[in-house]
Design a protein around this motif. Structure first.
Motif, PDB file in Angstrom:
ATOM      1  N   UNK A 121       0.851  -1.189   0.000  1.00 23.72           N
ATOM      2  CA  UNK A 121       0.000   0.000   0.000  1.00 23.72           C
ATOM      3  C   UNK A 121       0.891   1.244   0.000  1.00 23.72           C
ATOM      4  N   UNK A 122       0.495   2.243  -0.795  1.00 18.88           N
ATOM      5  CA  UNK A 122       1.143   3.551  -0.725  1.00 18.88           C
ATOM      6  C   UNK A 122       0.152   4.535  -0.134  1.00 18.88           C
ATOM      7  N   UNK A 123       0.513   5.143   0.943  1.00 19.19           N
ATOM      8  CA  UNK A 123      -0.342   6.125   1.595  1.00 19.19           C
ATOM      9  C   UNK A 123       0.004   7.508   1.034  1.00 19.19           C
ATOM     10  N   UNK A 124       0.432   8.402   1.854  1.00 18.29           N
ATOM     11  CA  UNK A 124       0.744   9.747   1.386  1.00 18.29           C
ATOM     12  C   UNK A 124       2.016   9.768   0.549  1.00 18.29           C
ATOM     13  N   UNK A 125       2.003  10.580  -0.496  1.00 18.31           N
ATOM     14  CA  UNK A 125       3.189  10.842  -1.312  1.00 18.31           C
ATOM     15  C   UNK A 125       3.379  12.353  -1.373  1.00 18.31           C
ATOM     16  N   UNK A 126       4.621  12.767  -1.513  1.00 20.90           N
ATOM     17  CA  UNK A 126       4.818  14.212  -1.527  1.00 20.90           C
ATOM     18  C   UNK A 126       6.211  14.617  -1.939  1.00 20.90           C
ATOM     19  N   UNK A 127       6.436  15.931  -1.821  1.00 21.03           N
ATOM     20  CA  UNK A 127       7.702  16.518  -2.232  1.00 21.03           C
ATOM     21  C   UNK A 127       8.207  17.494  -1.169  1.00 21.03           C
ATOM     22  N   UNK A 128       9.496  17.447  -0.953  1.00 23.48           N
ATOM     23  CA  UNK A 128      10.209  18.441  -0.178  1.00 23.48           C
ATOM     24  C   UNK A 128      11.251  19.055  -1.107  1.00 23.48           C
ATOM     25  N   UNK A 129      11.780  20.173  -0.681  1.00 28.93           N
ATOM     26  CA  UNK A 129      12.896  20.763  -1.409  1.00 28.93           C
ATOM     27  C   UNK A 129      13.894  21.369  -0.439  1.00 28.93           C
ATOM     28  N   UNK A 130      15.136  21.439  -0.891  1.00 25.86           N
ATOM     29  CA  UNK A 130      16.180  22.023  -0.068  1.00 25.86           C
ATOM     30  C   UNK A 130      17.095  22.857  -0.940  1.00 25.86           C
ATOM     31  N   UNK A 131      17.140  24.139  -0.641  1.00 28.23           N
ATOM     32  CA  UNK A 131      18.029  25.056  -1.338  1.00 28.23           C
ATOM     33  C   UNK A 131      19.336  25.168  -0.554  1.00 28.23           C
ATOM     34  N   UNK A 132      20.415  25.565  -1.212  1.00 26.30           N
ATOM     35  CA  UNK A 132      21.715  25.679  -0.516  1.00 26.30           C
ATOM     36  C   UNK A 132      21.610  26.602   0.693  1.00 26.30           C
ATOM     37  N   UNK A 133      22.093  26.136   1.831  1.00 21.39           N
ATOM     38  CA  UNK A 133      22.100  26.941   3.039  1.00 21.39           C
ATOM     39  C   UNK A 133      20.765  27.044   3.741  1.00 21.39           C
ATOM     40  N   UNK A 134      19.760  26.337   3.247  1.00 27.66           N
ATOM     41  CA  UNK A 134      18.436  26.412   3.860  1.00 27.66           C
ATOM     42  C   UNK A 134      17.985  25.034   4.339  1.00 27.66           C
ATOM     43  N   UNK A 135      17.025  25.053   5.231  1.00 30.17           N
ATOM     44  CA  UNK A 135      16.470  23.788   5.703  1.00 30.17           C
ATOM     45  C   UNK A 135      15.553  23.185   4.647  1.00 30.17           C
ATOM     46  N   UNK A 181       8.906  11.716  -1.478  1.00 33.35           N
ATOM     47  CA  UNK A 181       8.823  10.721  -0.418  1.00 33.35           C
ATOM     48  C   UNK A 181       7.495  10.003  -0.528  1.00 33.35           C
ATOM     49  N   UNK A 182       7.434   8.853   0.084  1.00 34.27           N
ATOM     50  CA  UNK A 182       6.192   8.092   0.090  1.00 34.27           C
ATOM     51  C   UNK A 182       6.107   7.272   1.368  1.00 34.27           C
ATOM     52  N   UNK A 183       4.933   7.252   1.907  1.00 29.27           N
ATOM     53  CA  UNK A 183       4.612   6.453   3.099  1.00 29.27           C
ATOM     54  C   UNK A 183       4.086   5.114   2.583  1.00 29.27           C
ATOM     55  N   UNK A 184       4.900   4.071   2.747  1.00 27.32           N
ATOM     56  CA  UNK A 184       4.616   2.804   2.070  1.00 27.32           C
ATOM     57  C   UNK A 184       4.569   1.643   3.040  1.00 27.32           C
ATOM     58  N   UNK A 185       3.568   0.805   2.843  1.00 27.95           N
ATOM     59  CA  UNK A 185       3.519  -0.487   3.518  1.00 27.95           C
ATOM     60  C   UNK A 185       4.108  -1.501   2.537  1.00 27.95           C
TER      61      UNK A 185
END
Length: 125
Positions: A30-44, A96-100
């Motif tokens: 099962x795949x639950x939530x899927x999504x995207x993050x990003x990270x720029x240089x010097x940033x969280x 990312x994905x929340x996966x069983x």
């Protein structure tokens, strides 16, 4: 073994568009939530958008109204459509994905968050 493979990053001019894709593969139950993050240089690293298994989408204020997240459950894939890219959007984008998943050797199910390798988005004139 579960893998998330991203594609679609690149270099665009301001106002240009990109579509990121992230395909999950492996022993997935099962795949639950899927999504995207990003990270720029010097940033969280910051959340960009996520979409639940019920197709409920949520966005960071910085991209709300511009980016669109969607998923194709038949392909275990999440997309991020990014039109009208701005100078503040460049970063490495991670899905990312929340996966069983199931371990075939033991037939044990485990639920974890899996991450892609990241794809670079650059905006430059």
């Amino acid at each position: 073994q579960v893998q998330l493979v991203e594609s679609g990053g690149g270099l665009v001019q301001p106002g240009g568009s990109l579509r990121l894709s992230c395909a999950a593969s492996g022993s997935i139950s099962v795949i639950y939530t899927m999504g995207w993050y990003r990270q720029a240089p010097g940033k969280q690293r910051e959340m960009v958008a996520f979409i639940t298994s019920a197709d409920n989408a949520n966005y960071a204020d910085s991209v709300k109204g511009r980016f669109t997240i969607s998923r194709d459950n038949a392909k275990n894939t999440v997309y991020l459509q990014m039109p009208s890219l701005k100078f503040e959007d460049p970063a490495v984008y991670y899905c990312y994905a929340d996966i069983l998943a199931i371990t075939t050797a033991t037939m044990v199910h485990r639920r974890n968050i899996y991450w892609g390798q990241g794809t670079q988005v650059t905006v430059s004139s």
